[in-house]
Write a protein that holds these residues in place. Structure first.
Motif: not given
Length: 225
Positions: A16, A124, A127, A164, A175, A178-179, A182, A216
């Motif tokens: 990441p 991400s 990740w 990450f 964030w 995206s978290f 993904t 994302a």
């Protein structure tokens, strides 16, 4: 060459950070290019820069998985198609669509935001690969992805999340989006890979990274535009 085996799992756990650095590079260069050229041309130039920096390896995995999916085969026959290094029609179409979507979604944002978006999206995407390596099993007896998947434990997953999470302060809302996106992509593709080929290969990891970035970007565009 190292005297012993490198810590492949920990190398992947740090990815990441690598993704964030790469995102900063192509995002920053894209911003500079947008000052001189049209934003769409700068977006495509950013994609080229990203590919040359190493993203092409993941795109190769995407094309291989697309060829396997398009073949309609299963079991060992499907594995042979995926392992074939040549790019078939489905692989070519997957690359065209992926790059077209990636650049179009990037173009939807003001160019001054590309650095922040590049950092978070790049991190991400890696990740997502880490999640797949933790929950997946390698489907073949040997291969480039074997030590990365089989050597990925709870410790590596924790390290990868920390790597990450350090980008959270750059853009908390970006964030979080995206978290979530993904992680979902990683879970769905990991399940598909186990059903179709018996596990997560290197090509599957590359596919997950590319599609995770696309989702994302799409999620960020949907909720922040």
């Amino acid at each position: 060459m190292p005297e012993g085996e490198p810590p492949y799992g920990m190398m992947l756990a740090l990815s990441p950070i690598v993704g964030g650095v790469l995102g900063a590079l192509w995002g920053g260069l894209g911003v500079l290019l947008s000052l001189k050229f049209a934003a769409l041309g700068a977006a495509w130039s950013s994609a080229l820069i990203y590919i040359l920096l190493g993203w092409g390896l993941h795109l190769d995995g995407l094309s291989d998985i697309a060829d396997g999916w398009g073949s309609g085969r299963s079991g060992s026959a499907l594995k042979e198609v995926i392992k074939d290094s040549s790019c078939g029609p489905y692989g070519a179409m997957a690359l065209i669509v992926a790059l077209g979507l990636w650049t179009s979604l990037l173009f939807a944002f003001p160019s001054w935001r590309w650095i922040t978006i590049g950092i978070i999206v790049g991190a991400s995407g890696r990740w997502a690969m880490c999640c797949a390596s933790f929950f997946g099993h390698y489907p073949w007896k040997n291969g480039m992805g074997l030590p990365f998947v089989e050597g990925f434990s709870v410790r590596e997953l924790a390290y990868s999340f920390v790597c990450f999470a350090i980008f959270f302060l750059i853009g908390p809302w970006l964030w979080i989006l995206s978290f979530l996106s993904t992680s979902i992509v990683s879970a769905l593709l990991t399940i598909w890979a186990h059903e179709k080929i018996g596990g997560v290969s290197g090509d599957v990891l590359g596919t997950i990274e590319v599609l995770a970035e696309l989702f994302a970007l799409a999620t960020i565009a949907l909720f922040t535009s």
